[in-house]
Motif scaffolding. Structure first.
Motif, PDB file in Angstrom:
ATOM      1  N   UNK A  93      17.573 -44.864  28.678  1.00 33.07           N
ATOM      2  CA  UNK A  93      16.656 -44.137  27.803  1.00 33.07           C
ATOM      3  C   UNK A  93      17.381 -43.692  26.540  1.00 33.07           C
ATOM      4  N   UNK A  94      16.775 -43.969  25.398  1.00 32.46           N
ATOM      5  CA  UNK A  94      17.301 -43.558  24.104  1.00 32.46           C
ATOM      6  C   UNK A  94      16.332 -42.567  23.469  1.00 32.46           C
ATOM      7  N   UNK A  95      16.859 -41.626  22.712  1.00 35.45           N
ATOM      8  CA  UNK A  95      16.003 -40.664  22.020  1.00 35.45           C
ATOM      9  C   UNK A  95      16.275 -40.697  20.527  1.00 35.45           C
ATOM     10  N   UNK A  96      15.333 -40.209  19.782  1.00 33.66           N
ATOM     11  CA  UNK A  96      15.393 -40.235  18.319  1.00 33.66           C
ATOM     12  C   UNK A  96      16.591 -39.441  17.800  1.00 33.66           C
ATOM     13  N   UNK A  97      17.253 -40.003  16.802  1.00 32.19           N
ATOM     14  CA  UNK A  97      18.349 -39.324  16.119  1.00 32.19           C
ATOM     15  C   UNK A  97      17.802 -38.661  14.863  1.00 32.19           C
ATOM     16  N   UNK A 115       3.520 -38.005  21.456  1.00 35.44           N
ATOM     17  CA  UNK A 115       4.880 -38.468  21.679  1.00 35.44           C
ATOM     18  C   UNK A 115       4.916 -39.980  21.573  1.00 35.44           C
ATOM     19  N   UNK A 116       5.742 -40.478  20.684  1.00 30.96           N
ATOM     20  CA  UNK A 116       5.844 -41.907  20.443  1.00 30.96           C
ATOM     21  C   UNK A 116       6.959 -42.499  21.308  1.00 30.96           C
ATOM     22  N   UNK A 117       6.586 -43.301  22.298  1.00 32.46           N
ATOM     23  CA  UNK A 117       7.545 -43.894  23.225  1.00 32.46           C
ATOM     24  C   UNK A 117       7.254 -45.387  23.349  1.00 32.46           C
ATOM     25  N   UNK A 118       8.300 -46.210  23.273  1.00 31.96           N
ATOM     26  CA  UNK A 118       8.170 -47.643  23.507  1.00 31.96           C
ATOM     27  C   UNK A 118       8.935 -47.993  24.777  1.00 31.96           C
ATOM     28  N   UNK A 119       8.260 -48.670  25.711  1.00 32.80           N
ATOM     29  CA  UNK A 119       8.867 -49.131  26.957  1.00 32.80           C
ATOM     30  C   UNK A 119       9.067 -50.639  26.895  1.00 32.80           C
ATOM     31  N   UNK A 149      13.537 -41.374  12.603  1.00 29.56           N
ATOM     32  CA  UNK A 149      12.632 -42.424  13.094  1.00 29.56           C
ATOM     33  C   UNK A 149      11.292 -41.865  13.546  1.00 29.56           C
ATOM     34  N   UNK A 150      10.274 -42.714  13.551  1.00 29.95           N
ATOM     35  CA  UNK A 150       8.951 -42.316  14.033  1.00 29.95           C
ATOM     36  C   UNK A 150       8.973 -42.153  15.549  1.00 29.95           C
ATOM     37  N   UNK A 151       9.597 -43.103  16.249  1.00 29.90           N
ATOM     38  CA  UNK A 151       9.595 -43.066  17.704  1.00 29.90           C
ATOM     39  C   UNK A 151      10.424 -41.905  18.241  1.00 29.90           C
ATOM     40  N   UNK A 152       9.900 -41.259  19.278  1.00 29.91           N
ATOM     41  CA  UNK A 152      10.653 -40.216  19.959  1.00 29.91           C
ATOM     42  C   UNK A 152      11.631 -40.819  20.961  1.00 29.91           C
TER      43      UNK A 152
END
Length: 343
Positions: free
Chosen positions: A215-219, A31-35, A227-230
């Protein structure tokens, strides 16, 4: 003191993370997550026509699009965003935009699959941006009229012609130029929208916890590709020591720092951390109010202009403006498309 150039926008740093080239053998985490952590206690508004803080604008940049956009890493160019093409009349007063097909708004209550963007949404958005009751940028749109010619065509008519540079700034992917969902606002209301933004961008709004995070999630329906990020988690942490600790422990990937050389040098010594400065990315302008004395006299305005030592102003701004720095934890290169934030 060393002068850090310009105002740093987080979105540019995030772009670097999302578009980093990768070898084919690089593997992504499950899971690709950026904080990200900002120097603020809370979001002020997630309505793009009201948002003014760095944290809010940077968050909304991932949710919304404009008719045109500034190319990644290039603040002086313009390229299509929601518009596929445009033309201007011979008298430079009417701009006609043709919209891209297959652009979808994010889901919202009553529309679980979202819906396809039309010219009605663009006209609604620009009229909303030009209304002081719903926008902090209304002054930018005086003397402009907006019309939906057909479902995929928008005409903007100016009272007086202006340069391309000034015109595109009003319809680009920034502030009043963001296109919002007409149906979401009409069905849910403006108060709901300021904490539940609905756009067409690469990330959609998931949740907002006051004084904690957004919190934002991938569209997956993003028109430039998934996008790569989840997820992107925007955290509100006013304590710089807490942000630093989060960066060192790995809880945070990007933090807003202090506008001090000493801080930048200190954080640069942290293992696997980079400090980045970008600029110039914003311009601040002082205007004469020519309706008030003494500035109603052109001779006074000229005198002030001649009296200003522009080099000293530049040096003063460089030394005294609050310029945030951002530190980011290094991560393995991300595989996939190189166009993942705003495309």
């Amino acid at each position: 003191m060393k002068k850090w150039p310009g105002i740093i926008l987080f979105a540019m740093l995030l772009t670097c993370l999302l578009s980093y080239p990768a070898a084919s053998e690089d593997k992504l985490a499950a899971k690709q997550v950026v904080n990200i952590a900002y120097n603020t206690g809370d979001a002020q508004s997630l309505d793009p026509h009201r948002a003014a803080s760095t944290a809010d604008r940077s968050t909304l940049d991932m949710i919304f699009n404009g008719l045109v956009r500034y190319p990644l890493g290039n603040q002086i160019g313009i390229e299509p965003d929601l518009a596929e093409s445009w033309k201007v009349s011979d008298d430079k007063k009417t701009w006609t935009f043709t919209l891209k097909k297959g652009v979808f708004f994010h889901p919202f209550p009553g529309s679980p699959e979202g819906y396809e963007l039309t010219s009605d949404d663009v006209v609604f958005s620009l009229k909303r941006a030009s209304n002081a009751d719903t926008s902090s940028y209304a002054g930018e749109y005086r003397g402009m009229e907006f019309k939906a010619v057909d479902p995929l065509t928008v005409a903007i008519t100016l009272e007086k012609p202006i340069s391309e540079t000034l015109f595109f700034a009003k319809v680009a992917n920034y502030a009043g130029g963001f296109v919002v969902s007409k149906k979401a606002i009409e069905s849910q209301g403006n108060d709901w929208f300021k904490t539940h933004p609905v756009g067409t961008g690469p990330f959609k709004f998931d949740s907002y916890e006051p004084q904690q995070k957004t919190t934002l999630s991938r569209n997956d329906k993003y028109f430039r590709g998934k996008p790569i990020l989840d997820q992107v988690v925007v955290r509100y942490i006013p304590s710089v020591s807490s942000r630093e600790m989060g960066l060192r422990t790995g809880e945070l990937d990007i933090i807003e720092g202090l506008n001090e050389d000493k801080w930048a040098a200190q954080v640069a010594t942290f293992p696997n951390v980079n400090v980045k400065a970008y600029g110039p990315c914003e311009v601040q302008t002082l205007f004469f109010n020519i309706t008030q004395k003494p500035f109603d006299d052109v001779r006074v305005r000229k005198a002030f202009s001649y009296a200003v030592n522009r080099q000293e102003v530049v040096e003063f701004m460089g030394k005294n403006m609050a310029v945030p720095l951002y530190a980011a934890a290094e991560a393995p290169p991300l595989s996939g498309r190189s166009d993942q934030r705003r495309g």
